[in-house]
Design an enzyme around this catalytic site. Structure first.
Site, short mmCIF file in Angstrom:
data_model
loop_
_atom_site.label_atom_id
_atom_site.label_comp_id
_atom_site.label_asym_id
_atom_site.label_seq_id
_atom_site.Cartn_x
_atom_site.Cartn_y
_atom_site.Cartn_z
N TRP A 163 62.65 67.06 55.98
CA TRP A 163 62.59 68.11 57.01
C TRP A 163 63.19 69.43 56.58
CZ3 TRP A 163 67.71 68.95 57.30
CH2 TRP A 163 68.59 67.85 57.23
N ASN A 164 63.91 69.47 55.48
CA ASN A 164 64.70 70.68 55.23
C ASN A 164 63.87 71.86 54.74
OD1 ASN A 164 64.40 69.16 52.85
ND2 ASN A 164 66.05 70.27 51.86
N LYS A 181 52.48 62.78 55.02
CA LYS A 181 53.35 62.35 56.13
C LYS A 181 54.61 63.22 56.09
CE LYS A 181 56.44 59.83 58.48
NZ LYS A 181 57.43 60.95 58.57
N GLY A 224 63.01 62.78 49.81
CA GLY A 224 63.87 62.37 50.92
C GLY A 224 65.18 61.85 50.39
N GLY A 225 65.84 61.07 51.22
CA GLY A 225 67.15 60.54 50.86
C GLY A 225 67.05 59.28 50.01
N GLU A 246 61.82 62.30 44.70
CA GLU A 246 62.75 63.44 44.64
C GLU A 246 63.82 63.17 45.67
OE1 GLU A 246 62.91 65.86 42.62
OE2 GLU A 246 60.94 65.84 41.66
N LEU A 247 65.01 62.80 45.22
CA LEU A 247 66.03 62.31 46.15
C LEU A 247 67.22 63.25 46.24
CD1 LEU A 247 65.75 58.56 45.14
CD2 LEU A 247 64.47 59.80 46.88
N CYS A 307 68.83 69.65 48.70
CA CYS A 307 69.12 68.55 47.78
C CYS A 307 69.95 69.02 46.61
CB CYS A 307 67.80 67.95 47.29
SG CYS A 307 66.66 69.18 46.65
N GLU A 334 76.47 62.07 49.64
CA GLU A 334 75.79 63.32 50.01
C GLU A 334 76.09 63.68 51.46
OE1 GLU A 334 71.48 63.30 50.17
OE2 GLU A 334 71.43 65.25 49.18
#
Ligand code: NDP
Length: 502
Positions: A161-162, A185, A238-239, A260-261, A294, A395
């Site tokens: 969402w960021n 998505k 995402g996370g 991509e975390l 991130c 994080e």
């Protein structure tokens, strides 16, 4: 610009794009999308389930096989991407406004950022017809052997969402240039800009079904998409928790993944650095985008000899940061995007106190008049942090900085690399030898020297260690969405012993 800080009487309704049609969820259910500054819902999006995912993947699969897309030359695909780039530039203000309303990112950042995304489509559009196979210099003289790079098929693009449109673009531009189709998505917390953005691809002339969207919850729509047997690859941002779940889900079908975390990036200030620039970079690293990036430089490693001076300058700078409406051009720190994330940030501050760090600035929710009814947390600086503390290892994804003192170069490298994550790091020094030595030693996918938080379509981006798998941006990103075929041809037809390997 219209006043988007007010809650509309009626929620705007957004639909998904599937097979060229605007559709609701099969269940007819909706999810509210909140404006983080008002704390109120302003729009609603379909809550998709397994049957919606089936339809979207079927549309993407059909489009992948359809000559309308499959029959285009790479040059033609590139030209479609160029058209998208032009459309982004024409409509960038609209998307900046939508994104600011949906996730609370400052309008001063979303406006140039979204305009900049056009360059991703031009870069990868240009790259589309430069993906060359090779004729191989074979060791077997009667064989003519060449390679082709072919698309994978249906890609599932799952985003956080960021920064919805940027994270999407980092996937969409290369995957389309490579000739794949996609089901997107977006996060349930900030889907609206994506749902409008895909309209640009329709306008640009992309064939029906090449681009599809499904909105909904991560553990419903997201999981069903990652589990779908007709998805060739999941490209996820995402996370760590979501990434691991996607990895496990995809493994059941041996579906490829790129992840991509998150990160816990070290921003290192040596005593030979230009301290004004370094403090500016420290602020950019943790308080820009309210720390919800991130690549946040959430661990500030400061050499002991300049520690007190840096902390003093930093606290002075950060305490003057203006909080307020993300639509105001003078605002510097906006709201936290979601209520759960707001609670998470406050809980991490509690952990900082509990573990014995000293709170030198902030340390609580902000509720001044300028903060409206939004989810605001004060820019927070903890000093006296040791790298074992939870605020140094976990994080936060918010405006919370951990300042960690170090003795010398070896100590800085040891502390910086003592993390499960490895997304990015920053080094502030005037010594070129040190800049190179420390950059080489960093266990992170990106190292910035005397700068921070710079990205480009030209520069590969991705994580070491638990920060991810695969790379976005740069020429190598397109190979994330291609597979190599090797073609063997015999130039001298003859028979031989069929029971021996040739
Ligand atoms: P999440 O992992 O919670 O969600 C990311 C996306 O995955 C969302 O669309 C989410 O849907 C979906 N999702 C969640 N669970 C699953 C699941 N089990 N199966 C399939 N899909 C799922 O991350 P956040 O949205 O909270 O984003 C913040 C995180 O993203 C931070 O850790 C940050 O560091 C990282 N990030 C990494 C970047 C990078 O490039 N390395 C860039 C930006 C952010 P829903 O939202 O509906 O739950």
């Amino acid at each position: 610009m219209s006043d988007i800080t007010q809650t509309p009487a009626e929620l705007a309704e957004y639909h998904n794009l599937v097979a060229g049609q605007r559709v609701m969820a099969d269940s007819g259910e909706w999810l509210d999308s909140f404006n983080p500054y008002t704390g109120q819902p302003w729009a609603r999006i379909p809550r998709c389930g397994a049957s919606d995912i089936d339809s979207a993947v079927a549309a993407a699969k059909a489009a992948f096989q359809d000559p309308a897309w499959r029959g285009l030359t790479a040059t033609q695909r590139g030209k479609l991407l160029f058209k998208v780039a032009d459309l982004i530039e024409q409509h960038s203000d609209r998307f900046a406004e939508l994104e600011t309303q949906d996730n609370g990112k400052l309008i001063t950042e979303t406006t140039p950022l979204i305009k900049y995304l056009a360059d991703w489509y031009r870069y990868f559009g240009g790259l589309a017809d430069k993906i060359e196979g090779a004729v191989l210099p074979m060791d077997k003289p009667s064989n003519f052997v060449y390679t082709r790079h072919e698309p994978l098929g249906v890609i599932a693009a799952i985003t956080a969402w960021n920064s919805p449109l940027m994270l999407l673009t980092w996937k969409l531009a290369p995957l389309l240039a490579a000739g794949n189709t996609v089901v997107i998505k977006p996060s349930e917390h900030a889907s609206v800009s994506t749902l409008e953005f895909v309209e640009l691809f329709v306008e640009a002339g992309f064939p029906v079904g090449v681009i599809n969207t499904v909105t909904g919850l991560g553990n419903e729509a997201g999981e069903a998409l990652a589990a779908h047997p007709d998805v060739a690859k999941v490209a996820f941002t995402g996370g760590e928790k979501g990434g691991k779940s996607v990895f496990e889900t995809a493994a059941h079908n041996l579906t490829q993944v790129s992840l991509e975390l998150g990160g816990k990036s070290a921003n290192i200030i040596f005593d030979d650095a230009n301290l004004d620039a370094a403090v500016n970079g420290a602020v950019a690293g943790i308080f820009a985008a309210t720390g919800q990036t991130c690549i946040a430089g959430s661990r500030l490693l400061v050499q002991k000899s300049v520690h007190d001076q840096v902390v003093e300058q930093l606290v002075e700078f950060a305490s003057a940061a203006k909080m307020g409406s993300p639509t105001e051009t003078t605002t510097q720190v906006g709201p936290i995007t979601t209520k759960p994330q707001y609670n998470h940030v406050l809980s991490m501050i509690e952990k900082g106190h509990a573990d014995g760090a000293t709170c030198a600035l902030g340390g609580k929710a902000a509720d001044s008049e300028e903060c409206g009814n939004g989810w605001f947390v004060e820019p927070t600086v903890f000093t006296g942090v040791s790298n074992e503390m939870r605020i140094a290892q976990e994080e936060v994804f918010g405006p919370v900085l951990s300042v960690i003192p170090f003795e010398d170069e070896a100590d800085a490298i040891r502390i910086a690399n003592d993390s499960l994550y490895g997304l990015a790091s920053g080094i502030w020094t005037s010594d070129i030898g040190r800049a190179i030595r420390v950059s080489n030693a960093m266990e992170s996918g990106t190292v910035w020297v005397n700068t921070y938080r710079a990205v480009s379509f030209i520069a590969p981006f991705g994580g070491y260690k638990n920060s991810g798998i695969g790379r976005e941006n740069g020429q190598e990103a397109i190979f994330e969405f291609l597979q190599t075929k090797t073609v063997w041809m015999e130039t001298e037809l003859k028979t031989g012993n069929p029971f021996l390997m040739k």
